[in-house]
Design a protein around this motif. Structure first.
Motif, short mmCIF file in Angstrom:
data_model
loop_
_atom_site.label_atom_id
_atom_site.label_comp_id
_atom_site.label_asym_id
_atom_site.label_seq_id
_atom_site.Cartn_x
_atom_site.Cartn_y
_atom_site.Cartn_z
N LYS A 1 0.83 -1.21 0.00
CA LYS A 1 0.00 0.00 0.00
C LYS A 1 0.86 1.26 0.00
O LYS A 1 0.55 2.25 -0.68
CB LYS A 1 -0.93 0.01 1.21
CG LYS A 1 -1.84 1.25 1.29
CD LYS A 1 -2.72 1.20 2.52
CE LYS A 1 -3.60 2.45 2.59
NZ LYS A 1 -2.83 3.69 2.77
N ASP B 1 -8.66 1.58 3.99
CA ASP B 1 -7.28 1.22 3.65
C ASP B 1 -7.25 0.29 2.44
O ASP B 1 -6.39 0.42 1.56
CB ASP B 1 -6.59 0.55 4.83
CG ASP B 1 -6.46 1.46 6.03
OD1 ASP B 1 -6.09 2.64 5.86
OD2 ASP B 1 -6.73 0.99 7.16
N GLU C 1 -7.92 2.26 -0.72
CA GLU C 1 -6.72 2.99 -1.13
C GLU C 1 -5.68 2.04 -1.72
O GLU C 1 -4.99 2.38 -2.69
CB GLU C 1 -6.12 3.72 0.07
CG GLU C 1 -6.94 4.92 0.54
CD GLU C 1 -6.35 5.56 1.78
OE1 GLU C 1 -5.13 5.36 2.02
OE2 GLU C 1 -7.08 6.27 2.50
#
Length: 266
Positions: free
Chosen positions: A172, A254, A257
């Motif tokens: 990420k 999260d 994203e």
């Protein structure tokens, strides 16, 4: 002859493995670890937990609902199908793999830090405890139970990415490199001194493939760390709190994203 026998006894190392019935990646890697253990090292028994992806005990229904709510329907269906198929694949079953290797499963009736559990573990006279995805917090009495203590495998280059699912956060955050760390456990979270680290560079890789890579590399790192401990060759690497980052389990935002950043789960 007696001196030779004493030397052999001193060079033997008994391990208790503490792990869980992770249904996707772990069984083949435990088999691999067993095959690459240094000479003179034996696994005396295995403490085996139920799968604990969220870092705590939950029912299958609770885990399913949480997985669906956080990761979405596509992820949930994909891994649910794999979970069901894996039920029929002995090579992906941790418990069956352990039994195939001829290892004893140590059944604890109480939590691992309970005095009765500590007494049972101590009865195996372990030289070293080895944790792979251990799903309880290890307290001081347990960590001091074996002469060489307890080591743990973590899928990041500590002190960065302490906590849960480091592979997710590494992708990420678009890190250029990743790796694994084997460290002596203390009463903190992923905070003990490091025995060995293995680093590699990341190009385009799915989360699943990153897990596979770190698991296999992690077994090699564990085998090397055990050998260093056995031969008294450990040179500790600081796990500096000043440079630490810590991540808990991701939220739905999260994951969104993560996907918007061009990452894939498989």
């Amino acid at each position: 002859m007696n001196k030779f026998l004493i030397f052999l006894v001193c060079k033997l190392m008994k391990i208790i493995l503490i792990t869980q019935k992770e249904p996707f990646f772990l069984a083949k890697n435990i088999d691999y670890l067993f095959k690459i253990l240094p000479k003179g090292v034996t696994i005396e028994g295995v403490i085996l937990y139920e799968p604990s992806p969220f870092g705590k005990k939950q029912s299958l229904l609770q885990k399913s609902i949480k997985t669906l709510s956080i990761f979405g329907i596509k992820f949930f269906i994909n891994y649910s199908i794999k979970f069901l198929l894996n039920k029929f694949n002995d090579d992906l079953n941790v418990e069956k793999t352990i039994k195939k290797l001829g290892l004893e499963i140590i059944k604890l009736k109480k939590p691992i830090n309970h005095n009765k559990s500590l007494k049972l573990i101590a009865s195996y006279n372990p030289s070293l405890l080895v944790s792979i995805l251990g799903s309880e917090i290890f307290k001081a009495k347990l960590l001091k139970l074996a002469p060489y203590g307890c080591i743990n495998l973590h899928s990041s280059l500590l002190p960065k990415y302490r906590g849960l699912i480091p592979t997710f956060w590494i992708l990420k955050n678009k890190e250029k490199e990743s790796g694994v760390s084997v460290f002596f456990m203390d009463i903190g979270i992923d905070s003990g001194p490091i025995i060995i680290q293995k680093k590699f560079y990341i190009s385009k890789i799915s989360h699943r493939d990153l897990i596979k890579k770190t698991k296999k590399l992690g077994m090699e790192a564990l085998a090397e760390a055990i050998k260093k401990i056995k031969n008294d060759e450990v040179i500790l690497i600081p796990n500096d709190n000043k440079n630490k980052t810590y991540y808990s389990f991701p939220k739905r935002s999260d994951v969104q994203e993560f996907l918007l950043g061009g990452n894939t789960f498989y």
